[in-house]
Motif scaffolding. Structure first.
Motif, PDB file in Angstrom:
ATOM      1  N   ARG A 174       0.926  -1.356  -0.085  1.00 20.34           N
ATOM      2  CA  ARG A 174       0.034  -0.197  -0.140  1.00 20.34           C
ATOM      3  C   ARG A 174       0.686   1.101   0.012  1.00 20.34           C
ATOM      4  O   ARG A 174       1.999   1.303   0.726  1.00 20.34           O
ATOM      5  N   ASP A 178       0.521   5.633   0.152  1.00 18.68           N
ATOM      6  CA  ASP A 178      -0.370   6.702   0.596  1.00 18.68           C
ATOM      7  C   ASP A 178       0.538   8.104   0.346  1.00 18.68           C
ATOM      8  O   ASP A 178       1.319   8.306   1.248  1.00 18.68           O
ATOM      9  N   ALA A 195      -3.640   7.233  -3.032  1.00 18.67           N
ATOM     10  CA  ALA A 195      -4.108   6.471  -2.054  1.00 18.67           C
ATOM     11  C   ALA A 195      -4.225   4.923  -2.720  1.00 18.67           C
ATOM     12  O   ALA A 195      -5.323   5.060  -3.572  1.00 18.67           O
ATOM     13  N   ALA A 196      -3.591   4.034  -2.632  1.00 23.02           N
ATOM     14  CA  ALA A 196      -3.633   2.781  -3.587  1.00 23.02           C
ATOM     15  C   ALA A 196      -3.058   1.569  -2.783  1.00 23.02           C
ATOM     16  O   ALA A 196      -2.225   1.751  -2.108  1.00 23.02           O
ATOM     17  N   THR A 197      -3.829   0.418  -3.117  1.00 21.99           N
ATOM     18  CA  THR A 197      -3.371  -0.860  -2.540  1.00 21.99           C
ATOM     19  C   THR A 197      -2.718  -1.543  -3.712  1.00 21.99           C
ATOM     20  O   THR A 197      -2.961  -1.203  -4.944  1.00 21.99           O
ATOM     21  N   THR A 200      -4.416  -0.058  -7.141  1.00 24.10           N
ATOM     22  CA  THR A 200      -5.990   0.291  -7.344  1.00 24.10           C
ATOM     23  C   THR A 200      -6.154   1.234  -6.397  1.00 24.10           C
ATOM     24  O   THR A 200      -5.813   0.947  -4.864  1.00 24.10           O
ATOM     25  N   GLY A 201      -6.807   2.267  -6.550  1.00 31.39           N
ATOM     26  CA  GLY A 201      -7.168   3.252  -5.373  1.00 31.39           C
ATOM     27  C   GLY A 201      -7.768   4.551  -6.370  1.00 31.39           C
ATOM     28  O   GLY A 201      -8.307   4.583  -6.973  1.00 31.39           O
ATOM     29  N   ASP A 202      -7.241   5.524  -5.695  1.00 32.01           N
ATOM     30  CA  ASP A 202      -7.750   7.063  -6.127  1.00 32.01           C
ATOM     31  C   ASP A 202      -6.363   7.855  -6.153  1.00 32.01           C
ATOM     32  O   ASP A 202      -5.351   7.725  -5.427  1.00 32.01           O
TER      33      ASP A 202
END
Length: 323
Positions: free
Chosen positions: A218, A220, A238-240, A248-250
């Motif tokens: 992850r 951030d 912010a993503a995993t 995958t995230g934003d």
């Protein structure tokens, strides 16, 4: 008086014996590290290995170190490498690199020249607790480009078992791309900085090369800024990450005067026309949804490495991994 003198002599002999024991252990650990790499198929050589600094320090110097992975994809060599420590504080060391060294990534050599490239590392056993790297001058030269950085600082601090606070800053960055005769735009990428939280599948350790490195799970990015002349891009993320490092995230992007900055970069030769044209098209599309012609403020979803503006794909992010 005789008892006092005898006590001083005994204490001196005991401390001397302890120092030589610590120096021998440090040398043995270093030799064992090279042997472990050789056992895994690496080329891991050096011409000499010494420990000096009696009585207060244990300073290890490795002469002519050469590391190369079995397939030749990753390697490093230098005229020397030093690990400097106080003899009574072995869990905190200073790592010192020479002014010139060579790093190989995916078979391509990068010449590294620097002034004052140092790192401080605090550890517990093999686990890294915190580290800080600094270089007033750091130059990276590849066959196709070069990069010059000034006032570079990288900091890492463990926050939980396998999570870390990470910060990076560079006061100025200049590329090797030829400048246009018109002189439009800045001579360098003025500054860059980022602050992030990173999570791994296990703690970061000193023996990362002799074992499979931890996998980033992850990220951030709480703050990042890249300034080029009149334009400053600000990005948060912010993503995993899956097993392949695909996020995958934003992600959010804000910028003012971005068109002027890209035009200047293209004019200076920092961006090829094909890249700058595509970047302008992409940012123009994004700004139509949230922003004006020259400003941008947009949030993107990321689905397995693909940024999405609503349902619309707008590019691809590379995997975030180091192995």
């Amino acid at each position: 008086m005789k008892r006092l003198l005898a006590g001083i002599i005994v204490a001196t002999l005991a401390y001397s014996g302890w120092w030589f024991y610590a120096a021998h252990a440090m040398r043995t650990d270093a030799q064992g590290w090279f042997e472990d790499l050789r056992a895994q198929g690496w080329q891991a050589d050096f011409s000499d290995l010494t420990v000096r600094g009696f009585p207060n320090r244990t300073d290890l110097t490795v002469a002519d170190p050469v590391l190369m992975s079995r397939d030749g994809a990753v390697g490093w060599q230098a005229p020397f490498f030093q690990i400097l420590a106080l003899s009574y504080k072995r869990d905190h060391v200073i790592v010192a690199w020479p002014d010139a060294q060579t790093l190989t990534i995916e078979g391509t050599e990068t010449a590294i020249t620097s002034d004052g490239l140092r790192a401080s590392v605090v550890f517990d056993g093999q686990d890294i607790l915190r580290s800080n790297l600094e270089a007033p001058v750091l130059n990276l030269t590849r066959p196709d480009m070069s990069l010059a950085l000034a006032d570079t600082n990288i900091a890492l601090e463990k926050t939980t078992d396998s999570s870390y606070r990470f910060a990076l800053s560079a006061g100025s960055i200049a590329t090797s791309s030829p400048r246009a005769a018109s002189g439009i735009g800045p001579d360098s990428l003025a500054s860059a900085r980022a602050e992030s939280l990173l999570e791994f599948d296990r703690p970061l350790r000193l023996d990362a090369l002799t074992d499979a490195p931890p996998r980033l799970t992850r990220i951030d990015v709480q703050r990042s800024e890249i300034t080029y002349g009149a334009v400053t891009f600000r990005i948060t993320l912010a993503a995993t990450l899956d097993a392949e490092g695909v996020p995958t995230g934003d992600m959010s992007i804000t910028a003012d005067n971005w068109r002027e900055g890209i035009d200047a970069a293209r004019e200076n030769g920092d961006l090829p026309p094909a890249v700058s044209d595509g970047l302008i098209d992409l940012l123009t599309l994004l700004s139509t949804f949230n922003g004006t012609r020259d400003s941008l403020d947009v949030t993107l979803g990321i689905n397995r490495g693909t940024p999405l503006l609503g349902p619309l794909p707008v590019g691809t992010l590379p995997p975030l991994r180091w192995h």
